[in-house]
Design an enzyme around this catalytic site. Structure first.
Site, PDB file in Angstrom:
ATOM      1  N   HIS A 153      32.185  43.328  48.982  1.00 40.28           N
ATOM      2  CA  HIS A 153      31.227  42.686  48.073  1.00 40.28           C
ATOM      3  C   HIS A 153      30.913  43.567  46.859  1.00 40.28           C
ATOM      4  CE1 HIS A 153      29.934  38.980  50.337  1.00 40.28           C
ATOM      5  NE2 HIS A 153      30.623  39.624  51.262  1.00 40.28           N
ATOM      6  N   ASP A 160      33.014  43.717  44.240  1.00 39.39           N
ATOM      7  CA  ASP A 160      33.671  43.208  43.021  1.00 39.39           C
ATOM      8  C   ASP A 160      32.695  42.539  42.057  1.00 39.39           C
ATOM      9  OD1 ASP A 160      33.454  40.940  44.701  1.00 39.39           O
ATOM     10  OD2 ASP A 160      35.511  40.250  44.353  1.00 39.39           O
ATOM     11  N   GLY A 173      41.226  35.157  56.648  1.00 45.18           N
ATOM     12  CA  GLY A 173      40.767  36.369  55.976  1.00 45.18           C
ATOM     13  C   GLY A 173      41.804  36.968  55.045  1.00 45.18           C
ATOM     14  N   SER A 200      43.940  32.778  51.527  1.00 43.84           N
ATOM     15  CA  SER A 200      44.888  31.705  51.233  1.00 43.84           C
ATOM     16  C   SER A 200      44.399  30.946  49.993  1.00 43.84           C
ATOM     17  CB  SER A 200      45.020  30.761  52.423  1.00 43.84           C
ATOM     18  OG  SER A 200      43.753  30.329  52.852  1.00 43.84           O
ATOM     19  N   ASP A 258      40.155  39.061  45.097  1.00 48.30           N
ATOM     20  CA  ASP A 258      41.248  38.326  45.752  1.00 48.30           C
ATOM     21  C   ASP A 258      42.331  37.967  44.738  1.00 48.30           C
ATOM     22  OD1 ASP A 258      39.376  38.399  47.748  1.00 48.30           O
ATOM     23  OD2 ASP A 258      38.861  36.271  47.635  1.00 48.30           O
ATOM     24  N   TYR A 286      27.422  33.649  51.434  1.00 51.17           N
ATOM     25  CA  TYR A 286      28.086  34.478  50.418  1.00 51.17           C
ATOM     26  C   TYR A 286      27.281  34.449  49.113  1.00 51.17           C
ATOM     27  CZ  TYR A 286      31.668  36.419  47.369  1.00 51.17           C
ATOM     28  OH  TYR A 286      32.327  37.214  46.465  1.00 51.17           O
TER      29      TYR A 286
END
Ligand code: GLA
Length: 364
Positions: free
Chosen positions: A18, A20, A107, A110, A155, A204
């Site tokens: 967390h 980023d 995780g 995708s 990601d 989140y």
């Protein structure tokens, strides 16, 4: 008609949880699996998507794109199409099939791999041009607008810009990316707990709001700008929850920097300790772990051949990442299965990101 194809891999978060969206630091890698999107341009404004894994089809005109109107699985792709439309990039109708070898919801992001593959597909199909960071941002905005998760860029950047046999160090303020060699004596095991808590997206986004509130209270642009000493001196003026959220981020930023030094020195034992410390902070400070992830990390800690383990990604279920001595993967997988029988383990390796590899790698 010409068939067009684009591929992007999934990613694993090695250290830096967390951080980023707090403009901090992250160490990640791209995995050797991902998503491919293949199709043809149409002469009208219709989009026809098919998912091979889910065996589902979605048809919609790109003039009528709205997240609420389309099925969940197609939002990652159609969210990207919507970004092309809003930003007035060349676009038209198309037929495409989505396929891949990345387990969904395990995780490995995708979602970012599908978003990035879609951006690359649309650029090839309609001739638009985007810089690498813009590609990542289009994918991120698709997720914000169509999926409802206010994710950072970890990601998407890791899936695009990683390099085989290296870890990807990302400074999430300047977006400078450095590649640090990953020893060829290690394997990466992703252990999918199979747990997905309801309201993950809500949790989140709530964590992100907590971090933004902490930065406001501390009078800084982002938690990247806070040292541990500064945070501790403010402790009595902050609510317990906000303080602990900030403590996680400040600690993670420090751990990523220490981790980068350890990797440069080839000190995998030290790197592994930082991974365990990261997980403990997730448990105690950020509260984004869950009993199943804790069991997997505790089992990894007891197993020789494991350098380090921690939850990887958003948390609240999902997967752990284990850095393991090469040759001992089977023992480690057995130990994880004994701790959590439903776990699904995947042995992977640091692979090229989408911008480095034009074709999907063959899977081991
Ligand atoms: C998810 C998000 C990322 C990042 C991680 C946690 O994977 O998509 O942007 O915030 O969680 O580090």
């Amino acid at each position: 008609m010409n068939s067009i194809s684009a591929y992007a891999p999934g990613r694993a978060e090695l250290l830096g949880n967390h951080t980023d969206y707090n403009e901090g630091f992250v160490l990640a890698l791209a995995v050797d699996r991902g998503t491919t999107i293949t199709g043809q341009v149409r002469n009208d404004r219709m989009i026809r998507l098919h998912s091979r894994e889910l065996d589902k089809t979605e048809s919609i005109s790109f003039d009528h794109l709205l997240a609420e109107k389309v099925a969940d699985w197609s939002r990652y792709t159609l969210g990207v199409v919507d970004q092309f439309r809003r930003n007035e990039l060349p676009l038209g109708g198309f037929d495409a099939e989505i396929s891949g070898n990345l387990p969904l919801g395990a995780g490995l992001s995708s979602s970012a791999s599908l978003e990035n593959a879609t951006v690359l597909f649309l650029l090839k199909a309609f001739g638009g041009k985007l810089e690498p960071l813009q590609i990542a941002k289009f994918s991120q905005m698709a997720e914000h607008d169509f999926v409802g998760v206010r994710c950072g860029l970890l990601d998407q950047i890791a899936s695009l810009m990683s390099k085989a046999a290296h870890t990807t160090f990302i400074d999430c303020r300047t977006f400078q990316v450095d590649h640090l060699p990953l020893s060829d004596k290690v394997s990466v095991i992703i252990a999918n707990s199979g747990v997905k808590h309801a309201l993950v997206e809500g949790e989140y986004n709530q964590r992100r709001e907590d971090c933004e509130a902490a930065a406001r209270e501390l009078g800084v642009k982002a938690l990247r700008d806070v040292s541990l000493e500064q945070l501790q001196s403010y402790k009595s003026r902050m609510s317990d929850r906000i303080y602990h959220r900030a403590l996680h981020i400040v600690g993670e930023n420090e751990r990523v920097q220490l981790g980068a030094t350890a990797l440069r020195q080839g000190d995998l034992a030290q790197f592994g300790e930082l991974m365990f410390a990261s997980h403990e902070s997730s448990q105690a400070n950020f509260e984004n772990s869950c009993p199943e992830l804790d069991q997997l990390v505790a089992a990894a800690r007891r197993t020789s051949g494991v350098f380090g383990a921690r939850l990887s990604g958003g948390g609240f279920g999902g997967a752990t990442i284990n850095l393991v001595e090469q040759g001992r993967e089977d023992e480690v997988v057995r130990a994880l299965q004994a701790a959590l029988p439903q776990v699904k383990c995947l042995v992977t390796t640091a692979a090229d990101g989408a911008l480095a590899s034009a074709v999907a790698p063959s899977v081991r």
